[in-house]
Design an enzyme around this catalytic site. Sequence first.
Site, short mmCIF file in Angstrom:
data_model
loop_
_atom_site.label_atom_id
_atom_site.label_comp_id
_atom_site.label_asym_id
_atom_site.label_seq_id
_atom_site.Cartn_x
_atom_site.Cartn_y
_atom_site.Cartn_z
N SER A 683 0.85 -1.04 -0.10
CA SER A 683 0.00 0.08 -0.02
C SER A 683 1.12 1.18 0.04
CB SER A 683 -1.06 -0.03 1.16
OG SER A 683 -1.98 1.07 1.17
N ASP A 774 -8.93 -5.61 -5.17
CA ASP A 774 -8.43 -4.35 -4.51
C ASP A 774 -9.28 -3.04 -4.83
OD1 ASP A 774 -7.01 -2.44 -3.11
OD2 ASP A 774 -5.17 -2.90 -3.66
N HIS A 806 -7.27 -5.65 -0.92
CA HIS A 806 -6.17 -5.05 -0.61
C HIS A 806 -5.19 -5.47 0.10
CE1 HIS A 806 -3.83 -1.31 -0.64
NE2 HIS A 806 -3.82 -1.19 0.69
#
Length: 830
Positions: A683, A774, A806
């Site tokens: 991320s 995601d 995610h």
Amino acid sequence: MSRTLPLASFTSISSKISTWSGTLAASPRFSLLFFSSQPRLSLFSSTPISHYVKNLPAILAMDSSKAGTVKELPVGLDEATEEEYASQSKLLQEFTNISSIDKAWVFKSESGICSQAMFLISQPNLLANKKRKFMLSTSISKESNNTVNFQWAPFPVEMTGVSITVPSPSGSKLLVIRNPENESPTQFEIWSSSRLEKEFRIPQSTHGSVYADGWFEGISWNSDESLIAYVAEEPSPCKPSFDCQGYKQGAAKDKECMSWKGQGDWEEEWGECYAGKRQPALFVINLNSGEVHAVKGIAKSLSVGQVVWAPPVESIDQYLVFVGWSADPRKLGIKYCYNRPCALYAVKVPLYKSEAAQSDLKSMEELTVVNLTQSISSAFFPQFSPDGKFIVFLSAKASVDSGVHSATDSLHRIDWPTDGKLCSSTKIIDVIPVVNCAEDGQFPGLYCSSFLSKPWLSDGCTMILSSYWRSCQVILSVNVLSGEVLRISTADSGFSWNVLTLDGDNIIAVCSSPIDVPQIKYGCLVDKVTNTTAWHWLNVSSPIFKCSEKVTSLLSHLQFGITQIPVKDVSDCLTKGAAKSFEAIFVSSKVNNAPDPLTVVLHGGPHSVSLSSFSKSLAFLSSLGFSLLIVNYRGSLGFGEEALQSLPGKIGSQDVDDVLTAIDHVIEKGLVNPSKITVLGGSHGGFLTTHLIGQAPDKFVAAAARNPVCNLSSMVATTDIPDWCYVESYGSKGKTIFTEAPSAEHLTHFYSKSPILHISKVKAPTIFLLGAQDLRVPVSGGLQYARALKERGVETKIILFPNDIHAIERPQSDFESFLNIGVWFKKYCK
């Protein structure tokens, strides 16, 4: 003597062989026959050549069979790495098998001498690709010699198909909820100590699955244990129906033959983790009759969660208190995003007493809903005091007001009216304010991700909770009347602590470190002669965290410490908190004759934190021979609000500089091999990973990025949190200029902050782990960046998990992800 053939005969045979060879050599499968290093035909052989001619078809078939058994390798592997892949997978399996505790409850025995505890435990089930959950019980007794004894049940009990378990206030009943699959009903079970007492099946026409996500999730028994309030998906809305004659007037819910249902209007969801989930709504089930009532009067634009029953007041209808999130103007991603405004609401539920002296529901017509926290932008996790005189709650107002997705929490109190008369102008009392900049060693602010269901000590005003304290998680006691905050877990070890449950005035917790598997601790309150309060922590022997001898041996050869990293250039700091040192957790081998390769580990967020707790995946990488540098760059939680707010507007520069400063710090101390540095992040950690290999291309020999943010200018149009792109790129200005229609100027600014700006300089071989579902950082961004690397000749590997979101946390995906990271890093650190 060898038999000879006339030259003409040999020539004839030779030409036939040549013809066959020409035909067969055209096929790769057979070409080896005639170009083998071991000749099949010899003029000096004692075997007549006629034998070879006669048996040539069989010889060819035999060679074909041999060629067909050439080892076929799995996609993405070569012979050089397959053995490494097999070896590492066995080791990773050893770490994966370690269990973890999800929840715990304590019940007082009838004698009052000892307690009974239940632990809800989970363990990855790789074959089924889901977590196996089971319950393990124990009897707790305190000995006279200041020790505690846990008598564990011989075996746990698997909780197959169970979504939620919630004990009643008295501990005499247990609610078990089994959420439906497909169109089946939700199942409510009420268990006593010896049997199943009641079972209710609630059809989809009443409501969908009960929320069990830890955020909207809310389940609360009333005081006499006759009613349960809970949050579930509202029933599916009616949709238009069509048949061979066109639209059918009067939409129907049920399926019919000779017709089909249309789609109707698109309904917005709360983003990542909530795809396919319907609006959370409030329901009450009557355990006497099994009747389920939807709580009326709540605005359609309000999503509800975290419901609790207010304390009962004689002859007055009872209140439900819940958290509400407004969908106006739209629903943005809410998972991990505390910057969504929310408030505490109360609704009066009409009750009457049945002959059994239990509460039953009157008519649930439109009810009046009262906003209890109009003067504050955020209020959640409501918790009533044991005497019912006040309610406390957490607030993320610092996050809501600034726009960052997570920030420093504050704790507040509302006095609850004993006469049951509520008003929206209720005074909110600050208990713990936002801490902007703490002095060294002092309380850095509140960072609390949840409350216990029963967090109170016997004085009725002291809460026990877990919170982040720089790079550690600690246990705090908070006096909600005086505001006094004490760190009660030990502070000298660098371990992280998490409270599980209370046993009266004693605490059951777990503590761990990056190199120590979790251990259960029992905390006893001790009053010293000096009138100061101290806690004595006892070790508890437990079967829960058992691991293999191999894992124990590997971990025993490691050491860790938390390193203070001075800010490189304090002249750029606008606040005192931003100039203070940040931290990195350093894990290395105890025997370090030559510095090990280094893996730099970067958390996401960016407003999150890497804790000094046990991580199975990172312990696996340590056991492969990598030192770890786990960097909590400025902007991380746990360091005060000024340090956190120093990052928005400076992503891609300040956070990158902090990571490079931390790396240089351990290199200067001679702790790592500077020619063998890898970097790993997901991320925003993937954002940093791809920035680092572009901005410092000669520093890293390999990289791994899990769902990385690579191109903000494309992400802003596809993510469930487009406001994040604005706030992190522009700083405080970003909240006010956020729009669903970015201008060309905005897109140019986003690109200037993105890793893709530096892609032409990247040299490090990079592996990408991407979740195809995601919604937070859509997969298109990672694929674009990876393809651009390939285009430039950088060695690149992409693993796409088709069903992952995610976090990439499904057991098989998480396993394959870190296995490939381990093999990839080993390959480039030989």
